[in-house]
Design a protein around this motif. Structure first.
Motif, PDB file in Angstrom:
ATOM      1  N   ILE A   1       4.314  32.819   3.632  1.00 35.19           N
ATOM      2  CA  ILE A   1       4.068  34.378   3.986  1.00 35.19           C
ATOM      3  C   ILE A   1       3.113  34.446   5.041  1.00 35.19           C
ATOM      4  N   PRO A   2       3.514  35.417   5.754  1.00 37.99           N
ATOM      5  CA  PRO A   2       2.672  35.288   7.577  1.00 37.99           C
ATOM      6  C   PRO A   2       1.814  36.251   6.883  1.00 37.99           C
ATOM      7  N   PHE A   3      -0.369  35.356   7.462  1.00 40.88           N
ATOM      8  CA  PHE A   3      -1.208  36.237   6.536  1.00 40.88           C
ATOM      9  C   PHE A   3      -1.639  36.557   7.908  1.00 40.88           C
ATOM     10  N   ILE A   4      -2.772  37.342   7.484  1.00 36.14           N
ATOM     11  CA  ILE A   4      -3.420  38.599   8.745  1.00 36.14           C
ATOM     12  C   ILE A   4      -5.066  38.437   8.703  1.00 36.14           C
ATOM     13  N   PHE A   5      -5.710  38.391   9.214  1.00 32.72           N
ATOM     14  CA  PHE A   5      -6.961  38.907   8.916  1.00 32.72           C
ATOM     15  C   PHE A   5      -7.398  40.088   9.432  1.00 32.72           C
ATOM     16  N   PHE A   6      -8.657  41.166   9.273  1.00 35.00           N
ATOM     17  CA  PHE A   6      -8.472  42.575   8.643  1.00 35.00           C
ATOM     18  C   PHE A   6     -10.121  41.939   9.072  1.00 35.00           C
ATOM     19  N   THR A   7     -10.606  42.658   9.586  1.00 34.09           N
ATOM     20  CA  THR A   7     -12.001  42.425   9.516  1.00 34.09           C
ATOM     21  C   THR A   7     -12.806  42.673  10.548  1.00 34.09           C
TER      22      THR A   7
END
Length: 110
Positions: A60-66
């Protein structure tokens, strides 16, 4: 972010923290995970590490948004953990949507 994604036709399931996210991931089939780094109970780094070491979740693609950890070293660490993308807040809606679409379709990443 949730409003932007919903308005553009994406289904969204929200979790308040990494522990809750893992519970959701056990029950739901998701196309992508978007996570902050700074969260109660379990931070996003640990969530990413658990996901990328789990046979059922690692694809599952994982994106950090911070907005909290925005140094280059934070991005490098996130990508070493297996995240596909590291996005910093604030972000223009079109940029967020392009990144989500590119990752979901395997398009060119910017």
């Amino acid at each position: 972010m949730e409003i932007i994604l919903r308005k553009n036709g994406y289904g969204v399931i929200s979790a308040r923290n990494g522990v809750e996210a893992l519970e959701i991931l056990k029950k739901e089939t998701l196309s992508m995970i978007i996570s902050d780094i700074l969260m109660p109970q379990m931070d996003g780094y640990k969530l990413c590490m658990i996901c990328k070491n789990d046979l059922n979740l690692k694809k599952i693609p994982f994106i950090f948004f911070t907005a909290s950890y925005v140094d280059k070293k934070d991005e490098e660490f996130a990508l070493r953990l297996g995240a596909e993308k590291f996005l910093r807040m604030p972000i223009e809606p079109d940029t967020l949507l392009k990144n989500v679409k590119d990752i979901l379709t395997g398009g060119v990443d910017t």
